[in-house]
Design an enzyme around this catalytic site. Structure first.
Site, short mmCIF file in Angstrom:
data_model
loop_
_atom_site.label_atom_id
_atom_site.label_comp_id
_atom_site.label_asym_id
_atom_site.label_seq_id
_atom_site.Cartn_x
_atom_site.Cartn_y
_atom_site.Cartn_z
CG HIS A 324 46.42 39.89 35.49
ND1 HIS A 324 45.99 38.58 35.48
CD2 HIS A 324 45.94 40.44 36.63
CE1 HIS A 324 45.29 38.35 36.58
NE2 HIS A 324 45.23 39.45 37.29
CG ASP A 384 45.84 47.17 40.46
OD1 ASP A 384 44.92 47.35 41.27
OD2 ASP A 384 46.54 46.14 40.46
#
Length: 449
Positions: A324, A384
């Site tokens: 991320h 996700d």
């Protein structure tokens, strides 16, 4: 000269006109992607809405990875989500009120806000008929067109007063679930030849429940509460994420709400922003087929290293759902969703798959860190990694994964638009680009070869 040749020639020109030497970015101190050299975002604004924390600065200017935190109006999202989960209630409307107003509602305020949301959830007949007429198989595109269409039926579409901005925000938050559910049901009818169902939202249901009712009618309480959690954790993620920044940039021009939100939808539609969960699902299905023993760490590691070395799967070298831009040690949204995913997997009899996914998460992080070496950026799983699997267990089709993201993020977009248009000293957002092409001499058309 044939049109096809002109298109080809123009296309070929891009090879030279769009090429800029990489060293020029360093020479002129350009922050590519609005990123600093250490990977952090360039500070371009201030906000009181959301805060994304994944590291802290240490003396000397370095970055120290820390467990990730996400704050809505100064409140830890984990605290909000755990309170909702423990009380087995629906909390997305409470989060929407918090992000729009800056404070938590009391019971009476929340009840009135829910009532207001439910009153605005049905679509006007003209908007409903417009969705029926819209062609295409991409629901994000249909959502954007529907939002732009709402401008036509708004009595004061260009009014940017506080009252009007709040009215428009509430109407958009209310209508996104209905537009998306109707658009999908029309798609499945037009594309797959299935029955067309248009169910009207019910006043007594939450947003999560109403969406599932309009989409597929039957759902379990756990499915609805899991979807509610997904909406909570996707509602806001700071002003720097691409779609929210897009909304702030367009809002700074003074444009209308519908144009600004449609721009945000266009940003979120991009596969590098809103479509990652679909890629995780595709990768997970691939791994289920190609790894024979779902409990064998050695076999899993071997295959993951083949992916990292661009030898397997889609040969991009990427393990989707890992890493991320801000979070380093952990993504708090992934932690929360994992809790609900475990519970939902038990209800659906898919515990073996969940255990495999959980082991993949652990081994992916370990393999990635070894692959990058000691000097590489520390990574964690992001939201996700589990969201696609959760959507699948709820029984939601892939066509609405990204629209669901928008259904939640419309709250954050609205809050940031309101803030952008109401702080003192506001200015149009206008960064600079350095032109690195030398001045050219104009050649008359008669002299061009």
């Amino acid at each position: 000269m044939k049109k096809e040749y002109i298109i080809y020639k123009l296309s070929e020109s891009i090879k030279s006109t769009a090429k800029i030497d990489n060293e020029l970015f360093t020479l002129f101190g350009v922050k590519r992607g609005l990123r600093n050299e250490d990977g952090t975002g360039v500070l371009v604004g201030l906000t009181k809405i959301g805060n994304v924390v994944g590291y802290e600065r240490i003396p000397g200017g370095g970055l120290q990875p820390i467990p990730g935190k996400l704050f809505y109006r100064g409140l830890d999202v984990e605290d909000i989500a755990h309170a909702v989960m423990q009380e087995r209630r629906f909390g997305f409307e409470e989060v929407a009120y918090l992000l729009l107003s800056g404070g938590l509602p009391d019971k009476e305020e929340l009840a009135s806000f829910r009532e207001l949301i439910n009153e605005n959830m049905p679509l006007e007949q003209k908007v409903k008929m417009n969705i029926l007429d819209l062609e295409g198989n991409n629901i994000m595109n249909i959502l954007a067109r529907s939002v732009l269409e709402m401008y036509t039926y708004d009595a004061n579409p260009d009014d940017t007063s506080r009252d009007n901005l709040m009215r428009q925000s509430i109407e958009l938050i209310s209508k996104f679930p209905t537009i998306i559910a109707y658009a999908y049901n029309i798609l499945r009818h037009a594309t797959f030849g299935l029955s067309l169902h248009i169910r009207h939202p019910k006043e007594e249901l939450s947003i999560a429940e109403n969406f599932l009712y309009m989409l597929k009618k039957e759902y379990t309480d756990l499915e609805a509460r899991t979807l509610d959690l997904l909406l909570i954790i996707h509602a806001e993620h700071g002003g720097g994420n691409n779609s929210t920044f897009t909304v702030r940039v367009t809002s700074s021009t003074g444009t209308d709400t519908y144009s600004s939100i449609a721009a945000g939808i266009g940003s979120l539609k991009g596969p590098l922003h809103g479509g990652a969960n679909i890629q995780v699902v595709d990768m997970f299905n691939h791994l289920k087929e190609h790894i024979h023993d779902w409990t064998n760490v050695k076999e899993i590691d071997t295959y993951l290293n083949r992916i990292l070395n661009k030898e397997a799967y889609n040969k991009t070298g990427l393990i989707y759902g890992i890493g991320h831009a801000v979070y380093t040690i952990s993504d708090p949204r992934a932690i929360l969703l994992k809790e609900m995913a475990r519970e939902l997997a038990k209800e659906k009899g898919r515990e073996e798959e969940f255990n495999f996914l959980e082991l993949l998460e652990e081994r992916s992080i370990e393999c990635f860190n070894k692959f990058k070496g000691a000097g590489g950026k520390k990574v964690c799983s992001n939201v996700d990694f589990y969201s696609g699997f959760v959507y699948e267990m709820i029984g939601l089709p892939q066509e609405i994964y990204t629209p669901l993201f928008a259904m939640s993020r419309i709250v954050g977009w609205s809050a940031h638009r309101i803030e952008e248009l109401n702080f003192e000293g506001k200015r149009i957002i206008r960064p600079a680009y350095k032109n690195v092409l030398e001045v050219q001499e104009y050649i008359p058309i008669s002299e061009r070869i």
